[in-house]
Design an enzyme around this catalytic site. Sequence first.
Site, PDB file in Angstrom:
ATOM      1  N   SER A 159     -18.326 -16.973  -9.976  1.00  0.00           N
ATOM      2  CA  SER A 159     -18.040 -18.388  -9.835  1.00  0.00           C
ATOM      3  C   SER A 159     -18.630 -19.026  -8.582  1.00  0.00           C
ATOM      4  O   SER A 159     -18.727 -20.246  -8.495  1.00  0.00           O
ATOM      5  CB  SER A 159     -16.529 -18.617  -9.842  1.00  0.00           C
ATOM      6  OG  SER A 159     -15.940 -18.007  -8.706  1.00  0.00           O
TER       7      SER A 159
ATOM      8  N   LYS B 185     -17.776 -22.593  -0.243  1.00  0.00           N
ATOM      9  CA  LYS B 185     -17.395 -22.847  -1.638  1.00  0.00           C
ATOM     10  C   LYS B 185     -16.265 -23.879  -1.623  1.00  0.00           C
ATOM     11  O   LYS B 185     -15.413 -23.856  -0.720  1.00  0.00           O
ATOM     12  CB  LYS B 185     -16.926 -21.518  -2.227  1.00  0.00           C
ATOM     13  CG  LYS B 185     -16.686 -21.483  -3.729  1.00  0.00           C
ATOM     14  CD  LYS B 185     -16.313 -20.052  -4.147  1.00  0.00           C
ATOM     15  CE  LYS B 185     -16.048 -19.917  -5.628  1.00  0.00           C
ATOM     16  NZ  LYS B 185     -15.736 -18.511  -6.004  1.00  0.00           N
TER      17      LYS B 185
ATOM     18  N   SER C 119     -17.166 -12.628  -8.356  1.00  0.00           N
ATOM     19  CA  SER C 119     -17.644 -14.002  -8.143  1.00  0.00           C
ATOM     20  C   SER C 119     -18.530 -14.208  -6.922  1.00  0.00           C
ATOM     21  O   SER C 119     -19.138 -15.267  -6.788  1.00  0.00           O
ATOM     22  CB  SER C 119     -16.466 -14.972  -8.069  1.00  0.00           C
ATOM     23  OG  SER C 119     -15.986 -15.244  -9.365  1.00  0.00           O
TER      24      SER C 119
END
Lengths: 473, 96
Positions: free
Chosen positions: A152, A77, A176
């Site tokens: 997310s 990420k 997330s």
Amino acid sequence: MDSWESIESLVASVKSGGTSAQALVLQALENIDKGAEFEAIISVHKTAAIERAKIIDKKIQDGDTAGRLLGVPFIAKDNYLSFGGETTAASNMLKGFKAPYQATAINRLEAEGAICVAKANLDAFAHGSSTENSDFMVTKNPHDTSRVPGGSSGGSAAAVVLNMASFALGTDTGGSIRLPASFCGAVGYKPTYGRVSRSGVVAMASSTDVIGPITRSVDDAALVLDCMAGKDELDSTSIDLDVSLANLKPELKGKTVGVIKEFMGEGVHEDVKRVVNDKVQELSAAGATIKEISLPSLDLALACYYIIVPAEISSNLSRYDGQRYQYSDPTATNLQDSYVLSRSKGFGVEAKRRIMIGTYVLSSGYYDAYYKRAQLVRTKIVREFAELFSSVDFMVSPVAPFTAFKIGENTDDPLQMYLADVMTVGASLAGIPAISLPAGESQGLPIGIQIMASQGSDLELLSFAKAVEGLGK
Amino acid sequence: MATLSKNDVLKLAQLARLHLSEAEVKNFQGEINEILGYVEKLQAVDVNGLEPTVQVTGLKNVMRDDVVRTYQALPEALLKGAPQREDSSLKVKRVL
């Protein structure tokens, strides 16, 4: 390539010469190219990845085959600081930022021979549940491009499902990792708070931020986690539980599983309930004891979360002031203007919204009524979990009340968007481990089941999850 | 229940070092009030006798020796991320 083999067999092939680190990296790069329309990736570390693969292949030729992740490509990420490219947290504030050091997690994976090939899209600064808050682009759900991948860590989850690498890393502050894993159909693991060092990961809400893997299987998740876990002097909240997570012992018989009543009622999509109920039936048939349990405080968890988290965000994001990191507004004429203009242009609307809420609940006169009260209620939630874990080994619930929603469906209504986290924030506030496992589908969209365990019981949870994963196979 | 006025929103923005557009002020006022309305349910909870949870690790005072150490990133690398610098200092605009 249809799908990546397990990490264990990839590593075995690399070691035996059946394949090479370079071949795996090239395969990952090719799949990243093929999946460009999904906009899961912010930047590709092509040169650095190929370079690392060459070094690894050379080492293997020279007889050095150490490394539990030898030659395995992964995607981080883009809120993990990494060499080999930019680290942006999907924000205009950090666009172009070159990390001066790497996240401990990435260093530890690299020490085992893994190769970071790309950085995945996210809601900017990890603020969101759909990846629509990225300042750069909206990632599409691999199963339906008109829908969100969840967030997310939406780019990471989509990338795994699209075979862009063997596994991906996400971060989970309130769901997330688990939510996008559920929406995309991957395994998402949120470890016990502190199990993995947060050093080198862009801070969101420090008291609930954890980092973990998004993978194709529970075995892969356990192996990656085991390579990253453990005390790190660069994160004083990190803990060493001194337990190997890599050798799971799947067992269902004799386990007591609590089904959370509050999350199986009104407002939960019928297909989500059906999938979870079916899984619970299978568990029962396989010898687990099923109990209906109630956590009345969970109704308060989301409210508690949306005070504590914005408060910590407003504090953590104060470092982005236009003076120390990357973006600085060029038109400012004095320091005060430079702070204000840099922050106003560098932050997107969701970051601003959360900074505003956080500033409010921490401001003089409101601190006790909001922030302190939320911390007190948090104690209630933590205790309720702890008490229930004296009578059940695991808790199960859906990951979210619904499947992946349409892009744009919730963007005008922040509170509605926050409700996507209603089932995941409890584990975050309590610091307990939780996993999202693919369990079924509704009209082609994946549905995950969430399993939670008591604090520190990562090995038990992963072992149980592996048994659940094997049901019906 | 607390309700934020437009002026409250502007004051908060000032505290947070943000400049908001007219539209942002208007949207945030409505949205933040809606969110504050949602979290209002915490006010009714009986929290008597509870201590606030600040962190969940159970760790206390993690100490280390107070010595200079070389970590991964050297000062030069850390300074590179800054928008403006002069030698080994961050350079900022004038204060007044």
